[in-house]
Design an enzyme around this catalytic site. Sequence first.
Site, PDB file in Angstrom:
ATOM      1  N   MET A 101       0.821  -1.209   0.000  1.00 19.61           N
ATOM      2  CA  MET A 101       0.000   0.000   0.000  1.00 19.61           C
ATOM      3  C   MET A 101       0.853   1.255   0.000  1.00 19.61           C
ATOM      4  O   MET A 101       2.034   1.229   0.342  1.00 19.61           O
ATOM      5  CB  MET A 101      -0.954  -0.008   1.199  1.00 19.61           C
ATOM      6  CG  MET A 101      -0.292   0.069   2.551  1.00 19.61           C
ATOM      7  SD  MET A 101      -1.483  -0.101   3.938  1.00 19.61           S
ATOM      8  CE  MET A 101      -1.987  -1.811   3.786  1.00 19.61           C
ATOM      9  N   CYS A 102       0.231   2.370  -0.406  1.00 14.54           N
ATOM     10  CA  CYS A 102       0.879   3.674  -0.416  1.00 14.54           C
ATOM     11  C   CYS A 102       2.076   3.647  -1.365  1.00 14.54           C
ATOM     12  O   CYS A 102       1.937   3.337  -2.543  1.00 14.54           O
ATOM     13  CB  CYS A 102       1.257   4.064   1.013  1.00 14.54           C
ATOM     14  SG  CYS A 102       1.772   5.783   1.208  1.00 14.54           S
ATOM     15  N   ILE A 103       3.286   3.927  -0.894  1.00 16.58           N
ATOM     16  CA  ILE A 103       4.482   3.944  -1.731  1.00 16.58           C
ATOM     17  C   ILE A 103       5.124   2.558  -1.842  1.00 16.58           C
ATOM     18  O   ILE A 103       5.986   2.341  -2.702  1.00 16.58           O
ATOM     19  CB  ILE A 103       5.509   4.970  -1.199  1.00 16.58           C
ATOM     20  CG1 ILE A 103       6.612   5.250  -2.231  1.00 16.58           C
ATOM     21  CG2 ILE A 103       6.102   4.497   0.131  1.00 16.58           C
ATOM     22  CD1 ILE A 103       6.131   5.839  -3.538  1.00 16.58           C
ATOM     23  N   THR A 136      -3.061  -0.763  -3.112  1.00 13.01           N
ATOM     24  CA  THR A 136      -4.006   0.339  -2.949  1.00 13.01           C
ATOM     25  C   THR A 136      -3.221   1.613  -2.617  1.00 13.01           C
ATOM     26  O   THR A 136      -2.166   1.540  -1.980  1.00 13.01           O
ATOM     27  CB  THR A 136      -5.043   0.028  -1.850  1.00 13.01           C
ATOM     28  OG1 THR A 136      -6.132   0.953  -1.931  1.00 13.01           O
ATOM     29  CG2 THR A 136      -4.431   0.089  -0.458  1.00 13.01           C
TER      30      THR A 136
END
Length: 217
Positions: free
Chosen positions: A135-137, A190
């Site tokens: 998720m995220c980076i 995501t």
Amino acid sequence: MSKKIAVILSGSGVYDGSEIHEAVLTLLRLDQLGVTVQCFAPDIKQHHVINHLTGEEMSETRNVLLESARIARGNCKAVTKLTAAEFDAVILPGGFGAAKNLSDFAFNGANCTVEPATLAAVQSFVAAGKPVGLMCIAPALAAKFFGQGVLCTIGTDTATAEALEQMGAQHQTCTVDALVIDEKNNLVTTPAYMLAENISQAAEGIFSLVEEIVKRV
């Protein structure tokens, strides 16, 4: 028998470690779903320490494993002890720690390398065909984990998406509440705080990712 999922952390704090909201939301949803969870982190020195009030670098050193243990309430093991043989899936929350401690993506972009023990641990899940959640980076590392052609998302940031594609990933634009699923590689991603403007928005995609990973176990 309870499902067992590993969570790899990268410190404590969005600017130099794990994004705390993302990590806690991940752990919360896993617990709500009755999953047995174990946190892991590399036993290495942080790249640097950031004052989260001012954004300025501080003249001190911290250990990624010790900082991650703050989030895990002490229950965090060195990532060298993580193998897919003992767990059903693995999830990596984001935060700059994923790009500064688990890798050097924040500094070298498409030419980055991944911390060796973290790379070996995640690739053990890849080799076993077990679910991986990023998720995220953290999806910036997808091509390093899976190789060329892996499908993932970091949301809508064009420059970051271009770096992922230079590394060999296929990037798919995604809204904060949605998922991108690579069925071939059993990978779920995501955007989380790459797009989220508050913790409630972040929770939508994170909870969906956790639910999807648990469903695949």
